[in-house]
Design an enzyme around this catalytic site. Structure first.
Site, PDB file in Angstrom:
ATOM      1  N   SER A  56       1.690  10.899   4.433  1.00  0.00           N
ATOM      2  CA  SER A  56       2.972  10.201   4.554  1.00  0.00           C
ATOM      3  C   SER A  56       2.959   8.971   5.449  1.00  0.00           C
ATOM      4  CB  SER A  56       4.027  11.170   5.114  1.00  0.00           C
ATOM      5  OG  SER A  56       3.632  11.649   6.401  1.00  0.00           O
ATOM      6  N   GLU A  82      -3.254  11.401  12.172  1.00  0.00           N
ATOM      7  CA  GLU A  82      -3.281  10.179  12.964  1.00  0.00           C
ATOM      8  C   GLU A  82      -3.740  10.449  14.392  1.00  0.00           C
ATOM      9  OE1 GLU A  82      -3.002   7.369  11.617  1.00  0.00           O
ATOM     10  OE2 GLU A  82      -2.110   7.905   9.681  1.00  0.00           O
ATOM     11  N   TYR A 235      -4.355   5.407  -9.136  1.00  0.00           N
ATOM     12  CA  TYR A 235      -4.517   3.985  -9.468  1.00  0.00           C
ATOM     13  C   TYR A 235      -5.575   3.860 -10.562  1.00  0.00           C
ATOM     14  CZ  TYR A 235      -5.407  -1.051  -8.838  1.00  0.00           C
ATOM     15  OH  TYR A 235      -5.558  -2.405  -9.041  1.00  0.00           O
ATOM     16  N   TYR A 245     -14.676   0.990  -9.748  1.00  0.00           N
ATOM     17  CA  TYR A 245     -13.540   1.851  -9.412  1.00  0.00           C
ATOM     18  C   TYR A 245     -13.291   2.893 -10.508  1.00  0.00           C
ATOM     19  CZ  TYR A 245      -9.203   3.414  -7.346  1.00  0.00           C
ATOM     20  OH  TYR A 245      -8.238   4.202  -6.764  1.00  0.00           O
ATOM     21  N   LYS A 254     -10.523  10.505  -9.996  1.00  0.00           N
ATOM     22  CA  LYS A 254      -9.182  10.295 -10.536  1.00  0.00           C
ATOM     23  C   LYS A 254      -9.017  11.022 -11.871  1.00  0.00           C
ATOM     24  CE  LYS A 254      -7.853   7.629  -7.180  1.00  0.00           C
ATOM     25  NZ  LYS A 254      -6.893   8.137  -6.168  1.00  0.00           N
ATOM     26  N   VAL A 285      -2.240  -4.033  -1.011  1.00  0.00           N
ATOM     27  CA  VAL A 285      -3.187  -4.137   0.092  1.00  0.00           C
ATOM     28  C   VAL A 285      -2.986  -2.911   0.972  1.00  0.00           C
ATOM     29  CG1 VAL A 285      -3.973  -5.488   2.062  1.00  0.00           C
ATOM     30  CG2 VAL A 285      -3.105  -6.647   0.012  1.00  0.00           C
TER      31      VAL A 285
END
Length: 406
Positions: A56, A82, A235, A245, A254, A285
């Protein structure tokens, strides 16, 4: 109180410190950019929908959290990993989380954050306890957006590390770098192909295994609401970046994520009348994407073609939440995926970007790609280059993690 002036220092696209004030203002900008829904969300007798956002604090996951809070009024839990302030500042995600928690509180949203490794059962257990104790023992939505370099298998203790490699043969691509004087330079880099168990290990980290574990963990504890839905953010990207990718080791992961969505969708449909799907987001980005050769050049060129018509991650997240909550039709492609990347993969856009890609050199790239925008976007990931912030003033860096209980 620990106040000091934070000066941006970086190694390539990686910054050594983050700016608390810039991170806070960035989240505030995101929140303000979320439009008020055309109609009020349907009132629920048991309150606003309960959502878990796994990952998140950054990128698409942060966008999904802010958009869900501001647009839908979700309550629930965000999970991220974090680092607290210490010898250096805290990570940017630490400060973004503190800012998101403050805004949620000010707007009357009951949303809390758990800091820890989402791959572990310990974190899953902490989240399950919070759901049971604080949110009525049910989850309506689970958004999965985890980008991590490695994962420890909680059953075996084995550590899997992901790799970014093509499959089958080495691949050479153009990439964008900045030298010590911040002058843009277009170079060619060659990446050797995957070998051994590279694909399997990358899939173990970035595929659907942990997403499935989250769903099954909650299901075993009877915490899935009737009609529960879950979505993993993904993505695909341009043919210009496909070899490294989508057709490389990450692409294999993926594909596994999408396979997981299909099997979870069938399972949830039978157990709780629910659904599972993947959402294909568009280019942005992010701290993860800047590490991929070619992506920086591609995104800069894409911005050069589209300018302000690029769709920011928070706007993509608004569209996703509208589809998940029924404000817009939930349309899926032939593979069962929600597509938010149509503007990026429009044939005319890709043709224009491809032409610029073919022509791009160190001498002309500044005229083909929006490098000022790209550089600022990278700095903004760490709280720098945010308008309205006085970077010459000392700022408090010892920001507390938001409380996770009343």
């Amino acid at each position: 109180m620990t106040e000091r002036v934070i000066t941006p220092r970086s190694r390539g696209f990686l910054f050594l410190d983050a700016h608390p004030g810039g991170c806070e203002r960035l989240v505030e900008e995101m929140w303000r950019s979320v439009p008020t829904p055309d109609t009020e969300p349907v009132a629920r007798p048991d309150g606003a929908p309960v959502a878990l956002v796994i990952g998140s604090s950054a990128g698409y996951g942060l966008a999904a959290t802010v958009a869900g809070l501001a647009r839908v009024g979700i309550r629930g839990i965000g999970v991220c990993f974090e680092k607290a302030p210490g010898r250096r500042t805290g990570t940017a995600g630490w400060y973004r989380t503190a800012a998101t928690a403050r805004l949620a509180r000010e707007h009357g949203r009951d949303f809390v954050f758990v800091n820890g490794d989402a791959f572990t059962d310990e974190v899953k257990e902490r989240v399950a306890e919070l759901v049971a104790e604080r949110f009525g023992g049910r989850v309506d939505h689970l958004v999965y957006s985890v980008a991590a370099p490695r994962r420890t298998d909680t059953d075996t203790g084995e550590v899997y590390a992901s790799v970014l490699k093509p499959i089958g043969a080495a691949h050479t691509t153009k990439t964008l770098v900045f030298d010590a004087d911040a002058a843009p330079e277009v170079k060619e880099v060659t990446t050797e192909p995957a070998e051994g168990d590279d694909v399997a290990r990358t899939t173990a980290v970035m595929g659907g295994a942990d997403w499935r574990r989250w769903v099954e963990f909650l299901e075993r504890r009877n915490l899935l609401a009737e009609g529960f839905g879950t979505v993993a953010l993904s993505y695909i990207g341009s043919p210009l970046t496909a070899a490294l990718y989508r057709q490389g080791t990450i692409g294999a992961a993926k594909a596994h994520l999408e396979e997981t969505a299909r099997s979870l969708d069938e399972r949830l449909s039978k157990s709780v009348g629910g659904r599972a799907l993947t959402s294909v987001n568009a280019a942005a980005v992010t701290q993860s994407s800047t590490a991929i050769p070619g992506i920086a050049l591609y995104v800069g060129l894409l911005r050069g073609v589209l300018g302000e018509e690029m769709v920011a991650p928070v706007d993509q997240a608004v569209e996703l939440w509208d589809r998940l909550t029924g404000a817009r039709p939930l349309v899926r492609d032939e593979e069962g995926r929600v597509r938010l990347d149509g503007w990026e993969l429009d044939p005319a856009v890709q043709k224009a970007v491809g032409e610029r890609w073919a022509r791009a050199t160190s001498a002309n790239v500044a005229g083909l790609a929006d490098l000022d925008w790209f550089g600022d976007e990278v700095r903004r990931l760490y709280g720098f280059a945010v308008p309205g912030v006085d970077y010459g003033a000392a700022v408090e860096v010892d920001v507390a993690w938001p409380e996770s209980a009343r």
